[in-house]
Scaffold this active site. Structure first.
Site, short mmCIF file in Angstrom:
data_model
loop_
_atom_site.label_atom_id
_atom_site.label_comp_id
_atom_site.label_asym_id
_atom_site.label_seq_id
_atom_site.Cartn_x
_atom_site.Cartn_y
_atom_site.Cartn_z
N ASN A 162 0.14 -1.31 0.47
CA ASN A 162 -0.04 0.01 -0.61
C ASN A 162 0.99 1.02 -0.47
O ASN A 162 1.11 0.84 0.94
CB ASN A 162 -1.02 0.03 1.13
CG ASN A 162 -1.89 1.43 1.42
OD1 ASN A 162 -1.77 2.26 0.31
ND2 ASN A 162 -2.27 1.87 2.83
N LYS A 173 -0.06 4.24 -0.14
CA LYS A 173 -0.81 5.03 0.38
C LYS A 173 -0.58 6.63 -0.83
O LYS A 173 -0.58 6.28 -1.68
CB LYS A 173 0.12 5.59 1.45
CG LYS A 173 0.04 4.45 2.55
CD LYS A 173 0.53 4.08 3.98
CE LYS A 173 0.51 3.25 5.11
NZ LYS A 173 0.71 3.56 6.37
N HIS A 185 -9.01 0.70 4.81
CA HIS A 185 -8.10 0.89 5.64
C HIS A 185 -7.98 2.12 7.35
O HIS A 185 -9.06 3.04 6.78
CB HIS A 185 -7.12 1.52 4.71
CG HIS A 185 -5.56 1.65 5.38
ND1 HIS A 185 -5.01 2.81 6.06
CD2 HIS A 185 -4.68 0.90 5.39
CE1 HIS A 185 -4.19 2.22 6.90
NE2 HIS A 185 -3.19 1.91 6.06
N GLU A 218 -6.50 4.52 8.03
CA GLU A 218 -6.35 5.71 7.78
C GLU A 218 -7.72 6.14 7.23
O GLU A 218 -8.10 7.43 7.52
CB GLU A 218 -5.04 5.71 6.99
CG GLU A 218 -3.74 5.57 7.45
CD GLU A 218 -2.57 5.58 6.64
OE1 GLU A 218 -2.81 5.18 6.20
OE2 GLU A 218 -1.25 4.61 7.65
N GLU A 231 -4.55 -5.54 10.34
CA GLU A 231 -4.05 -4.39 10.73
C GLU A 231 -4.07 -3.53 12.10
O GLU A 231 -5.23 -2.48 11.95
CB GLU A 231 -4.43 -3.01 9.62
CG GLU A 231 -3.38 -4.04 8.01
CD GLU A 231 -3.51 -3.24 7.41
OE1 GLU A 231 -1.69 -3.11 6.97
OE2 GLU A 231 -3.96 -1.80 7.32
N GLY A 263 2.84 1.98 10.27
CA GLY A 263 3.48 3.01 10.37
C GLY A 263 4.38 3.27 11.76
O GLY A 263 5.31 4.44 12.03
N SER A 310 4.20 -2.48 10.33
CA SER A 310 5.23 -2.44 10.35
C SER A 310 5.79 -3.47 9.95
O SER A 310 7.00 -4.47 10.54
CB SER A 310 5.78 -2.17 11.73
OG SER A 310 4.86 -0.87 12.00
C1 PEP Z 1 -0.28 0.22 5.99
O1 PEP Z 1 -0.40 1.43 5.39
O2 PEP Z 1 -1.39 -0.96 5.15
C2 PEP Z 1 0.78 -0.38 7.23
C3 PEP Z 1 0.51 -1.98 7.61
O3 PEP Z 1 1.68 0.65 6.95
P1 PEP Z 1 3.17 -0.23 7.58
O4 PEP Z 1 3.47 -1.13 7.06
O5 PEP Z 1 4.18 1.05 7.16
O6 PEP Z 1 2.73 -0.23 9.08
#
Ligand code: PEP
Length: 235
Positions: A9, A11, A87, A89, A157, A163, A195
């Site tokens: 992703n 973003k 998601h 976010e 997640e 992040g 992460s």
């Molecule tokens: C994500 O954006 O779905 C995500 C898991 O980000 P990161 O791997 O940067 O934690």
């Protein structure tokens, strides 16, 4: 059997120059797994052959007076086969509710896309011992009737792991993924996200109900993403 899926992703990251990274991922993607990159919509039509491409969101409607939005049909027309829905976010930045996520997931299917439906608990919810209740509630509210392995992938997640550099422990991931497996059946792919990096991917992919990862930061370069895809293919 669930498919193994390495999904990235991007973003709100990526200019046309970033297509070099997508091309490097496409040419290095290992056999035996599905590799998906979800770039900003501006780059979808230019994504290379050799990997699947996905949107990061879709509006429930096919078209209309929704300035700035994008439909599943538009994503598919630009070459997408997948679309992230729910998601955290989007839930935080745009106030998207479970009902919104359900409508977006149905729209993704209508447009011929496979939904990558994200769920996750906050740190406060985990510390209150409410993780599984929260996740099952999100699924009850956002997973439409008719969901199956051909149209839906679930991404667990934890919000506190996205992040932040804090990855959930294998025990934490296993507890959740085992519960999700019981809820969605034997064949739907279950991804962990939060992460994921080359250094922690293999121990996560060794878990019986982890079928891959949804990767944010470490999907932006082929050098970071390909070792994760390779760890999945080797699992
Ligand atoms: C994500 O954006 O779905 C995500 C898991 O980000 P990161 O791997 O940067 O934690």
């Amino acid at each position: 059997m669930p498919q193994k899926i390495a999904a990235g992703n991007w973003k709100m990251n990526g200019m046309r120059a970033s297509l070099d990274e997508a091309r490097a991922v496409a040419s290095g993607a290992p056999d035996g797994i599905t590799t998906v990159l979800c770039p900003p919509a501006t780059l979808l039509a230019a994504m290379p052959e050799g990997l699947a491409a996905g949107g990061q969101y879709c509006h429930p409607a096919v078209k209309g007076a929704h300035t700035g939005d994008i439909s599943a049909e538009m994503l598919a027309d630009a070459g997408a086969s997948h679309c992230i829905t729910g998601h955290s976010e989007r839930r935080a930045d745009h106030g998207e509710t479970d009902a919104d996520v359900r409508a977006q997931t149905e729209a993704a299917w209508r447009g011929g896309l496979i939904a990558i439906l994200c769920i996750g608990e906050t740190l406060a919810e985990r510390e209150a011992g409410r993780t599984l209740d929260v996740l099952m509630g999100q699924l009850d509210g956002s997973l439409p009737e008719g969901a199956g392995p051909a149209n839906t992938i679930i991404a667990y997640e934890p919000v506190w792991a996205i992040g932040t550099g804090k990855v959930a422990t294998p025990d934490q991931v296993a507890e959740v993924h085992d519960a999700l497996r019981g809820r969605v059946g034997p064949d739907m792919s279950l991804l962990y996200g939060g992460s994921v990096k080359a250094g922690n991917a293999a121990e996560l992919f060794a878990l019986v109900n982890v079928d891959g990862a949804l990767v944010g930061g470490a999907s932006l370069t082929a050098a970071d993403f390909l070792p994760i895809a390779e760890a999945l293919a080797a699992s």
